[in-house]
Design a protein around this motif. Sequence first.
Motif, PDB file in Angstrom:
ATOM      1  N   PHE A  14     -43.717   3.920  21.297  1.00  0.00           N
ATOM      2  CA  PHE A  14     -43.846   4.954  22.315  1.00  0.00           C
ATOM      3  C   PHE A  14     -43.283   6.274  21.797  1.00  0.00           C
ATOM      4  CE2 PHE A  14     -40.065   2.438  23.084  1.00  0.00           C
ATOM      5  CZ  PHE A  14     -39.058   3.380  23.117  1.00  0.00           C
ATOM      6  N   SER A  15     -43.609   7.323  22.502  1.00  0.00           N
ATOM      7  CA  SER A  15     -43.175   8.643  22.089  1.00  0.00           C
ATOM      8  C   SER A  15     -41.733   8.890  22.514  1.00  0.00           C
ATOM      9  CB  SER A  15     -44.079   9.709  22.718  1.00  0.00           C
ATOM     10  OG  SER A  15     -43.828   9.800  24.100  1.00  0.00           O
ATOM     11  N   ARG A  16     -41.228  10.055  22.164  1.00  0.00           N
ATOM     12  CA  ARG A  16     -39.859  10.444  22.517  1.00  0.00           C
ATOM     13  C   ARG A  16     -39.617  10.365  24.012  1.00  0.00           C
ATOM     14  NH1 ARG A  16     -37.312  16.418  21.131  1.00  0.00           N
ATOM     15  NH2 ARG A  16     -35.421  16.250  22.372  1.00  0.00           N
ATOM     16  N   TRP A  17     -40.650  10.662  24.800  1.00  0.00           N
ATOM     17  CA  TRP A  17     -40.488  10.706  26.249  1.00  0.00           C
ATOM     18  C   TRP A  17     -40.931   9.418  26.925  1.00  0.00           C
ATOM     19  CZ3 TRP A  17     -37.489  14.617  27.197  1.00  0.00           C
ATOM     20  CH2 TRP A  17     -37.520  15.711  26.329  1.00  0.00           C
ATOM     21  N   GLY A  18     -41.204   8.371  26.127  1.00  0.00           N
ATOM     22  CA  GLY A  18     -41.462   7.061  26.716  1.00  0.00           C
ATOM     23  C   GLY A  18     -42.910   6.747  26.991  1.00  0.00           C
ATOM     24  N   HIS A  19     -43.832   7.599  26.574  1.00  0.00           N
ATOM     25  CA  HIS A  19     -45.237   7.328  26.839  1.00  0.00           C
ATOM     26  C   HIS A  19     -45.774   6.304  25.843  1.00  0.00           C
ATOM     27  CE1 HIS A  19     -49.263   8.244  28.412  1.00  0.00           C
ATOM     28  NE2 HIS A  19     -49.666   8.047  27.187  1.00  0.00           N
ATOM     29  N   LYS A  20     -46.469   5.310  26.342  1.00  0.00           N
ATOM     30  CA  LYS A  20     -47.023   4.268  25.489  1.00  0.00           C
ATOM     31  C   LYS A  20     -48.354   4.703  24.877  1.00  0.00           C
ATOM     32  CE  LYS A  20     -43.650   1.728  27.056  1.00  0.00           C
ATOM     33  NZ  LYS A  20     -42.458   1.445  26.253  1.00  0.00           N
ATOM     34  N   ARG A  21     -48.639   4.197  23.685  1.00  0.00           N
ATOM     35  CA  ARG A  21     -49.896   4.518  23.013  1.00  0.00           C
ATOM     36  C   ARG A  21     -50.906   3.384  23.137  1.00  0.00           C
ATOM     37  NH1 ARG A  21     -46.157   7.120  19.067  1.00  0.00           N
ATOM     38  NH2 ARG A  21     -46.495   9.366  19.252  1.00  0.00           N
TER      39      ARG A  21
ATOM     40  N   LEU B 157     -55.644 -13.631  24.732  1.00  0.00           N
ATOM     41  CA  LEU B 157     -56.442 -14.396  23.779  1.00  0.00           C
ATOM     42  C   LEU B 157     -56.014 -15.862  23.826  1.00  0.00           C
ATOM     43  CD1 LEU B 157     -56.227 -11.957  20.732  1.00  0.00           C
ATOM     44  CD2 LEU B 157     -57.996 -12.047  22.485  1.00  0.00           C
ATOM     45  N   GLN B 158     -56.607 -16.647  22.961  1.00  0.00           N
ATOM     46  CA  GLN B 158     -56.269 -18.066  22.903  1.00  0.00           C
ATOM     47  C   GLN B 158     -54.796 -18.275  22.545  1.00  0.00           C
ATOM     48  OE1 GLN B 158     -58.138 -20.567  23.729  1.00  0.00           O
ATOM     49  NE2 GLN B 158     -56.789 -22.248  23.097  1.00  0.00           N
ATOM     50  N   ASP B 159     -54.278 -17.397  21.655  1.00  0.00           N
ATOM     51  CA  ASP B 159     -52.919 -17.605  21.171  1.00  0.00           C
ATOM     52  C   ASP B 159     -51.964 -16.434  21.383  1.00  0.00           C
ATOM     53  OD1 ASP B 159     -54.328 -15.975  19.473  1.00  0.00           O
ATOM     54  OD2 ASP B 159     -53.478 -16.807  17.630  1.00  0.00           O
ATOM     55  N   GLN B 160     -52.474 -15.282  21.838  1.00  0.00           N
ATOM     56  CA  GLN B 160     -51.621 -14.110  21.987  1.00  0.00           C
ATOM     57  C   GLN B 160     -52.095 -13.242  23.157  1.00  0.00           C
ATOM     58  OE1 GLN B 160     -48.916 -13.628  20.349  1.00  0.00           O
ATOM     59  NE2 GLN B 160     -49.091 -14.767  18.426  1.00  0.00           N
ATOM     60  N   THR B 161     -51.272 -12.276  23.523  1.00  0.00           N
ATOM     61  CA  THR B 161     -51.646 -11.265  24.513  1.00  0.00           C
ATOM     62  C   THR B 161     -51.645  -9.912  23.817  1.00  0.00           C
ATOM     63  OG1 THR B 161     -50.673 -12.533  26.323  1.00  0.00           O
ATOM     64  CG2 THR B 161     -51.047 -10.195  26.708  1.00  0.00           C
ATOM     65  N   ILE B 162     -52.728  -9.145  24.002  1.00  0.00           N
ATOM     66  CA  ILE B 162     -52.884  -7.891  23.265  1.00  0.00           C
ATOM     67  C   ILE B 162     -53.064  -6.705  24.200  1.00  0.00           C
ATOM     68  CG2 ILE B 162     -53.914  -9.090  21.297  1.00  0.00           C
ATOM     69  CD1 ILE B 162     -56.649  -7.878  22.262  1.00  0.00           C
ATOM     70  N   SER B 163     -52.851  -5.520  23.631  1.00  0.00           N
ATOM     71  CA  SER B 163     -53.087  -4.260  24.333  1.00  0.00           C
ATOM     72  C   SER B 163     -53.913  -3.361  23.420  1.00  0.00           C
ATOM     73  CB  SER B 163     -51.772  -3.578  24.675  1.00  0.00           C
ATOM     74  OG  SER B 163     -51.034  -4.336  25.604  1.00  0.00           O
ATOM     75  N   THR B 164     -54.955  -2.739  23.958  1.00  0.00           N
ATOM     76  CA  THR B 164     -55.795  -1.860  23.154  1.00  0.00           C
ATOM     77  C   THR B 164     -55.188  -0.467  23.076  1.00  0.00           C
ATOM     78  OG1 THR B 164     -57.158  -1.238  25.066  1.00  0.00           O
ATOM     79  CG2 THR B 164     -57.886  -3.125  23.737  1.00  0.00           C
ATOM     80  N   CYS B 165     -55.550   0.268  22.029  1.00  0.00           N
ATOM     81  CA  CYS B 165     -54.986   1.581  21.745  1.00  0.00           C
ATOM     82  C   CYS B 165     -55.658   2.670  22.585  1.00  0.00           C
ATOM     83  CB  CYS B 165     -55.151   1.881  20.255  1.00  0.00           C
ATOM     84  SG  CYS B 165     -54.391   3.417  19.725  1.00  0.00           S
ATOM     85  N   THR B 166     -54.889   3.692  22.933  1.00  0.00           N
ATOM     86  CA  THR B 166     -55.419   4.814  23.709  1.00  0.00           C
ATOM     87  C   THR B 166     -55.785   6.012  22.832  1.00  0.00           C
ATOM     88  OG1 THR B 166     -53.215   5.761  24.037  1.00  0.00           O
ATOM     89  CG2 THR B 166     -53.974   4.164  25.676  1.00  0.00           C
ATOM     90  N   GLN B 167     -55.457   5.967  21.541  1.00  0.00           N
ATOM     91  CA  GLN B 167     -55.565   7.135  20.667  1.00  0.00           C
ATOM     92  C   GLN B 167     -56.890   7.150  19.900  1.00  0.00           C
ATOM     93  OE1 GLN B 167     -52.602   9.393  20.688  1.00  0.00           O
ATOM     94  NE2 GLN B 167     -52.573   8.075  22.499  1.00  0.00           N
ATOM     95  N   TRP B 168     -57.869   7.886  20.444  1.00  0.00           N
ATOM     96  CA  TRP B 168     -59.194   7.926  19.828  1.00  0.00           C
ATOM     97  C   TRP B 168     -59.713   9.348  19.735  1.00  0.00           C
ATOM     98  CZ3 TRP B 168     -61.144   3.544  17.719  1.00  0.00           C
ATOM     99  CH2 TRP B 168     -60.490   2.355  18.066  1.00  0.00           C
ATOM    100  N   ASN B 169     -60.502   9.609  18.687  1.00  0.00           N
ATOM    101  CA  ASN B 169     -61.126  10.913  18.485  1.00  0.00           C
ATOM    102  C   ASN B 169     -62.609  10.704  18.163  1.00  0.00           C
ATOM    103  OD1 ASN B 169     -61.502  10.533  15.546  1.00  0.00           O
ATOM    104  ND2 ASN B 169     -59.265  10.714  15.427  1.00  0.00           N
ATOM    105  N   PRO B 170     -63.396  11.779  18.035  1.00  0.00           N
ATOM    106  CA  PRO B 170     -64.837  11.604  17.798  1.00  0.00           C
ATOM    107  C   PRO B 170     -65.192  10.814  16.553  1.00  0.00           C
ATOM    108  CG  PRO B 170     -64.387  13.837  18.506  1.00  0.00           C
ATOM    109  CD  PRO B 170     -63.051  13.196  18.261  1.00  0.00           C
TER     110      PRO B 170
END
Length: 278
Positions: free
Chosen positions: A227-234, A245-258
Amino acid sequence: MKPYAFWKELAMEAYLLENEDILKLDEQNFSEVEVLDAEIALKSGRKTGDGRIDILAKYGGEYLGIVEIKLNEINELSLKQLENYLDVRSQIFQFHNYWIEETEPKWVGLLVGSSISAGLQEKLSNGYQYLGIPIAGMTIKRFRSEKNEIFVISDTFFKFSYSSKDYSKFIFQGGEYNKGRLVHAVIKSHVERNPDLTYSELKRDYPDSIQGSFGVFDLTANAENIFSRWGHKRHYIKEEEVIKLQDQTISTCTQWNPENIKDFINQAKKFGWMIEIK
């Protein structure tokens, strides 16, 4: 409810630092907000001498935003001050490496106050740009109820002319998504179609290199610590956003560009997923 104005600009700034989602400008390129820093001094940042950026924000993996806060009305004078900061924006990188993406950052300016002049409201609502940099305005008003409950109301004045090259909004399975939400929807659908998929197998299907620094997704346990300095998650880490998933729990990324979103779409098409640019 009775008006309960902020006493000082620093109080308004502190509120925005703690509630950065208010800085969201639309549902497309400017919806994933991350505060990077505050009170950044710039030499010759004002016509009368040195200045100080109130807030530096990041919008997704594409834009950096300079936020100028005024306790009262934002107007043409406020706009000129923001434009002065944008003129010397390159100085920001002398203090810290705020940008780790492979592509150069685009910029956006944001004025925040308790009210806005009629002239500035009309200018920003019509899509004003300075040196090709889009400028937005926002008013924030605070109220207190008889039960001592605090309410904040914000209004945004912003118009951005999107084109297909912006890769800003997508159609997938009948829904409309911005970049980050598109990736989340596709990965979720991919997992639902392959319920026995493991973490390593999903990494094989959607390798980290597609996104870059943070990968297409990560273990939720890891994402909670990035996370950033101010606590925002990416990453999308809310309970209703995580993907099991079958064996884990995941989170997708928010950081995308063209650029990396095109790579992701091309990879998704290999598995038969149909995605259209709106």
